[in-house]
Design a protein around this motif. Structure first.
Motif, mmCIF file in Angstrom:
data_model
loop_
_atom_site.group_PDB
_atom_site.id
_atom_site.type_symbol
_atom_site.label_atom_id
_atom_site.label_comp_id
_atom_site.label_asym_id
_atom_site.label_seq_id
_atom_site.Cartn_x
_atom_site.Cartn_y
_atom_site.Cartn_z
ATOM 1 N N ARG A 1 83.488 -20.028 48.153
ATOM 2 C CA ARG A 1 83.772 -21.377 48.179
ATOM 3 C C ARG A 1 82.770 -21.867 47.006
ATOM 4 O O ARG A 1 82.054 -21.486 46.523
ATOM 5 N N LYS B 1 88.912 -28.963 49.522
ATOM 6 C CA LYS B 1 88.668 -29.354 50.965
ATOM 7 C C LYS B 1 87.927 -30.740 51.252
ATOM 8 O O LYS B 1 87.798 -31.378 52.087
ATOM 9 N N HIS B 2 87.346 -31.215 50.045
ATOM 10 C CA HIS B 2 86.543 -32.449 49.895
ATOM 11 C C HIS B 2 86.561 -32.779 48.525
ATOM 12 O O HIS B 2 86.465 -32.203 47.760
ATOM 13 N N VAL C 1 81.957 -29.423 55.083
ATOM 14 C CA VAL C 1 83.443 -28.924 55.103
ATOM 15 C C VAL C 1 83.297 -27.463 54.740
ATOM 16 O O VAL C 1 84.248 -26.714 54.600
ATOM 17 N N ASP D 1 87.823 -24.207 48.639
ATOM 18 C CA ASP D 1 87.643 -23.013 49.568
ATOM 19 C C ASP D 1 87.860 -21.749 48.915
ATOM 20 O O ASP D 1 88.396 -21.787 47.511
#
Length: 165
Positions: free
Chosen positions: A46, A144-145, A164, A138
């Motif tokens: 991540r 994801k954000h 997240v 991710d």
């Protein structure tokens, strides 16, 4: 193009951020040892992108400190602090501050990162620098954000980004 303010004065970026749910564009940035680092180098992890104009400003420096602190407790997560500062300045800052939980990368070689990610300032006093953005990608390279901070002197929403993960 996005609009960002500096103490209430509007200026613009080169485009729009990559969309949440879409693959993050690849990049090639300069590491502290002057090697090239790409998004593929962090595959399977991540990744938090902490992007800012310059580590030599108070808000930018604080974002590096805050993510350094928060990253120490995150599994399988790497924080990339990205600016157009020279790698030497980034290394000096982190060394002086004792920060070891972030990876500094510079958009100085081909300067394509800011354009590809749509966050390079195109006018105003910070023209040519990167706007303040936090993105979370991710393990599969999916965004994801994404937060572009509307007022450049404000800090990002750290909790929204971390939530997240």
């Amino acid at each position: 193009m996005a609009t960002v303010t500096l103490k209430g004065n509007e200026f613009h970026t080169s485009g729009q951020l990559p969309e949440v749910g879409q693959p993050a564009p690849d990049f090639s940035l300069v590491a502290a040892d002057l090697s090239a680092k790409t998004l593929a180098d962090f595959k399977g992890q991540r990744v938090i992108l902490n992007i800012f104009p310059s580590v030599d400003t108070d808000t930018c420096a604080q974002s590096v400190r805050t993510f350094n602190e928060k990253a120490s407790g995150l599994d399988n997560t790497t924080v990339l602090c990205i600016s157009r500062d020279l790698p030497f300045a980034q290394t000096r800052f982190c060394g002086a501050e004792g920060l070891k939980n972030v990876v500094n990368l510079a958009d100085t070689r081909d300067r394509n990162f800011g354009k590809t990610y749509g966050l390079e300032f195109t006018d105003g006093p910070l023209e040519g620098l990167l706007s303040r953005v936090v993105m979370v990608i991710d393990e599969n390279g999916i965004v994801k954000h994404a937060q572009q901070v509307a007022e450049i002197v404000d800090e990002p929403d750290y909790n929204a980004a971390l939530s997240v993960l």
